[in-house]
Design a protein around this motif. Structure first.
Motif, short mmCIF file in Angstrom:
data_model
loop_
_atom_site.label_atom_id
_atom_site.label_comp_id
_atom_site.label_asym_id
_atom_site.label_seq_id
_atom_site.Cartn_x
_atom_site.Cartn_y
_atom_site.Cartn_z
N TYR A 1 0.99 -1.27 -0.17
CA TYR A 1 0.28 -0.18 -0.03
C TYR A 1 0.84 1.47 -0.09
CZ TYR A 1 0.96 -0.16 4.98
OH TYR A 1 2.10 -0.32 5.76
N TYR B 1 -5.87 0.58 -3.79
CA TYR B 1 -5.52 1.23 -1.93
C TYR B 1 -4.17 1.63 -2.10
CZ TYR B 1 -9.68 -2.05 -1.16
OH TYR B 1 -10.79 -2.53 -1.03
N TRP C 1 -4.82 5.07 -2.18
CA TRP C 1 -5.11 5.86 -1.69
C TRP C 1 -3.99 5.62 0.09
CZ3 TRP C 1 -8.83 9.19 -2.14
CH2 TRP C 1 -9.40 9.05 -3.44
N ILE D 1 -3.88 3.19 1.57
CA ILE D 1 -4.69 1.95 2.42
C ILE D 1 -3.79 1.05 2.79
CG2 ILE D 1 -7.03 1.13 3.40
CD1 ILE D 1 -8.56 3.50 1.06
N GLN E 1 -4.34 -1.88 3.27
CA GLN E 1 -5.57 -3.51 2.48
C GLN E 1 -4.82 -3.87 0.95
OE1 GLN E 1 -8.78 -3.56 4.45
NE2 GLN E 1 -8.82 -5.24 3.55
N ARG F 1 -14.40 5.92 -2.98
CA ARG F 1 -13.42 5.82 -3.42
C ARG F 1 -12.72 5.39 -4.63
NH1 ARG F 1 -12.34 4.19 1.46
NH2 ARG F 1 -11.92 2.47 1.52
#
Length: 197
Positions: free
Chosen positions: A5, A69, A72, A74, A76, A148
């Motif tokens: 990520y 992801y 962003w 994130i 994940q 998103r």
């Protein structure tokens, strides 16, 4: 676990970490789950239910989720699933297939490896039935991943308009489908000044 990520996209692998195939002839169920990468919170991605979904398609979509992801930031990993389900499948039969898929995929979900979500022709109610097949109560949330995705799609659309040298107020944009992503995307297009047709 490797963290995919972070902003170093060169570290994102080409090949998926894991692909699971479901071939339950007794139930008439065929499907795939691809875990492309793992993050701090496991991997996440929706499950689509369409008659022509393929393993390759699911793997490419899972990879796209890894990039999403990562974009962003994130923590994940990216994943995706697909069940071969006819569009004219009855509600009862959809429920049977979802619960049967849940029986096969329960170890991925309950171990925290994969967090399923809605996707093409697989909605909140389907997700609730899927989780119920594992004895889990599902409470739908609003926004989140769909918003998103819409923001990412809008960024691509805006870059395309600018690249083509179009004036936003003279651009006409069509949205195919009107699911939760399109709900948010339409709002951003309207604010941008383009016309939705």
């Amino acid at each position: 676990m490797q963290k995919y990520y972070e902003e170093d996209y060169s570290r994102i692998p080409e090949s998926p970490a894991l692909t699971v195939e479901i071939n339950d002839k007794a139930a008439g169920l065929e499907g795939y789950v691809c875990i492309h990468s793992m993050g701090r919170f496991g991997a996440s991605g929706g499950m689509r239910c369409v008659p022509d979904v393929t393993k390759t398609e699911v793997q490419l979509l899972a990879k796209a989720m890894t990039y999403k992801y990562s974009f962003w930031n994130i923590e994940q990993g990216g994943a995706k699933a697909g069940l071969v389900v006819p569009y004219d499948c009855s509600r009862e039969r959809r429920g049977e297939l979802n619960q049967r898929a849940a029986a096969h995929l329960e170890p991925l979900v309950k171990s925290g490896i994969w967090s399923p979500w809605s996707d093409m022709n697989f909605y909140g109610q389907d997700l609730a039935v899927f989780y119920a097949g594992m004895g889990i109560d599902y409470v739908p949330s609003k926004g989140g991943s769909s918003e998103r995705t819409a923001i990412s799609a809008f960024a691509t659309l805006k870059a395309t308009v600018e690249y083509l040298g179009l004036v936003p107020s003279k651009a006409r944009i069509a949205i195919e489908g009107f699911g939760s992503v399109a709900h948010f995307l339409a709002k951003y297009i309207k604010e941008y000044g383009a016309k939705i047709v």
